[in-house]
Design a protein around this motif. Structure first.
Motif, PDB file in Angstrom:
ATOM      1  N   UNK A  46       0.794  -1.246  -0.197  1.00 26.78           N
ATOM      2  CA  UNK A  46      -0.134  -0.104  -0.134  1.00 26.78           C
ATOM      3  C   UNK A  46       0.945   1.036   0.062  1.00 26.78           C
ATOM      4  N   UNK A  47       1.822   1.255   0.822  1.00 24.70           N
ATOM      5  CA  UNK A  47       2.835   2.479   0.726  1.00 24.70           C
ATOM      6  C   UNK A  47       3.450   2.625  -0.576  1.00 24.70           C
ATOM      7  N   UNK A  48       3.896   1.675  -1.274  1.00 26.27           N
ATOM      8  CA  UNK A  48       4.443   1.691  -2.473  1.00 26.27           C
ATOM      9  C   UNK A  48       3.470   2.154  -3.457  1.00 26.27           C
ATOM     10  N   UNK A  51       2.783   5.713  -3.213  1.00 26.93           N
ATOM     11  CA  UNK A  51       4.148   6.830  -3.420  1.00 26.93           C
ATOM     12  C   UNK A  51       3.856   6.704  -5.098  1.00 26.93           C
ATOM     13  N   UNK A  52       3.847   5.617  -5.534  1.00 32.31           N
ATOM     14  CA  UNK A  52       3.895   5.443  -7.063  1.00 32.31           C
ATOM     15  C   UNK A  52       2.587   6.333  -7.650  1.00 32.31           C
ATOM     16  N   UNK A  53       1.577   6.185  -7.124  1.00 34.66           N
ATOM     17  CA  UNK A  53       0.523   7.225  -7.591  1.00 34.66           C
ATOM     18  C   UNK A  53       0.684   8.632  -7.431  1.00 34.66           C
ATOM     19  N   UNK A  54       1.352   9.005  -6.189  1.00 36.46           N
ATOM     20  CA  UNK A  54       1.889  10.340  -6.337  1.00 36.46           C
ATOM     21  C   UNK A  54       2.905  10.730  -7.471  1.00 36.46           C
ATOM     22  N   UNK A 172      12.225   5.329  -0.514  1.00 40.68           N
ATOM     23  CA  UNK A 172      13.327   4.334  -0.004  1.00 40.68           C
ATOM     24  C   UNK A 172      13.285   4.289   1.491  1.00 40.68           C
ATOM     25  N   UNK A 173      12.603   5.479   2.092  1.00 40.41           N
ATOM     26  CA  UNK A 173      12.383   5.785   3.526  1.00 40.41           C
ATOM     27  C   UNK A 173      11.199   5.497   4.078  1.00 40.41           C
ATOM     28  N   UNK A 174      10.148   5.381   3.181  1.00 35.08           N
ATOM     29  CA  UNK A 174       8.700   5.162   3.402  1.00 35.08           C
ATOM     30  C   UNK A 174       8.421   4.089   4.775  1.00 35.08           C
TER      31      UNK A 174
END
Length: 247
Positions: A46-48, A51-54, A172-174
């Motif tokens: 979900x995090x990745x 961020x990719x959607x962002x 990388x840091x999420x």
């Protein structure tokens, strides 16, 4: 390739990348909190995905610069407050209200739950639902980020490269940010309070009452520094347990 020898290009790229990272911190925190509502096996995905959607949202907006800048044109003026209303202000208002409402509900859920039970969201949170909420906030945060980029750089490729680098750093840091926030419940409360503050700032901006971001980020950094000192003092004490439906 002569443009690569222009120091102004590199200065604008470095400065814009740093600003994009700073502007994206609140986005990472919100994504981490929302992803934390999912089962552990789905949180990293979900995090990745968020961020990719962002990243995709910001690149699409950058490629639609003419449309983005047209959002600053006055659509109408509120007669009572004499405040000009633009497309940007409407988006900021909706995003700010959503951020405030969502953060307040998250705080209430973590502290109280439904009738004091931790299972209040059990079965109600889905991966697609979390991604949809992340996408809504990505649009709001990306709009502010893109307008900042347009104001700082003249070349489209510089803006896109800066956004890609910034999102790469955040990606990388999420995980580390998410684990750290979830490990310390008081930090999660502080992060949610920050999001309420950012929501208020967005609402204020939409109504023509600009709040300098420097004040916001300074207060957030100061509160974070104080909380880090408190964590060191409480290192040997058992932290308070918040409701975690998926553990």
């Amino acid at each position: 390739m002569d443009f690569l020898a222009d120091p102004q290009i590199w200065i604008s790229l470095f400065t814009l990348t740093a600003l994009e990272i700073v502007l994206g911190i609140d986005n990472v925190i919100f994504i981490s909190i929302l992803a934390g509502k999912l089962p552990v096996a789905q949180q990293d995905k979900a995090r990745k995905t968020g961020l990719m959607l962002a990243l995709v949202t910001r690149i699409l907006l950058l490629c639609s610069i003419t449309w983005v800048m047209s959002l600053t044109k006055v659509l109408f003026t509120l007669p009572v407050m004499d405040v000009p209303v633009t497309g940007k202000s409407l988006i900021l208002l909706a995003g700010g209200l959503f951020l405030i409402g969502k953060s307040v509900m998250e705080i209430h859920e973590k502290l109280e739950g439904a009738d004091g039970h931790a299972t209040s969201t059990l079965g109600k949170v889905s991966f697609n639902g979390v991604i949809f909420q992340i996408l809504l906030l990505d649009i709001v945060f990306s709009l502010d980020s893109v307008i900042t980029a347009v104001g700082m750089a003249n070349q489209l490729w510089v803006m896109i490269v800066a956004v890609i680098i910034a999102l790469g750093v955040m990606l990388a840091f999420a995980g580390a940010v998410s684990d750290f926030v979830n490990k310390h419940p008081t930090l999660k409360m502080l992060a949610l309070s920050f999001l309420i503050l950012i929501g208020v700032m967005l609402v204020g901006d939409s109504l023509g009452h600009h709040i300098p971001k420097g004040y916001i980020y300074f207060s957030m950094a100061f509160a974070f520094g104080v909380e880090m000192l408190n964590l060191r003092l409480r290192a040997k004490a058992k932290p308070v347990e918040l409701h975690q439906p998926y553990r």
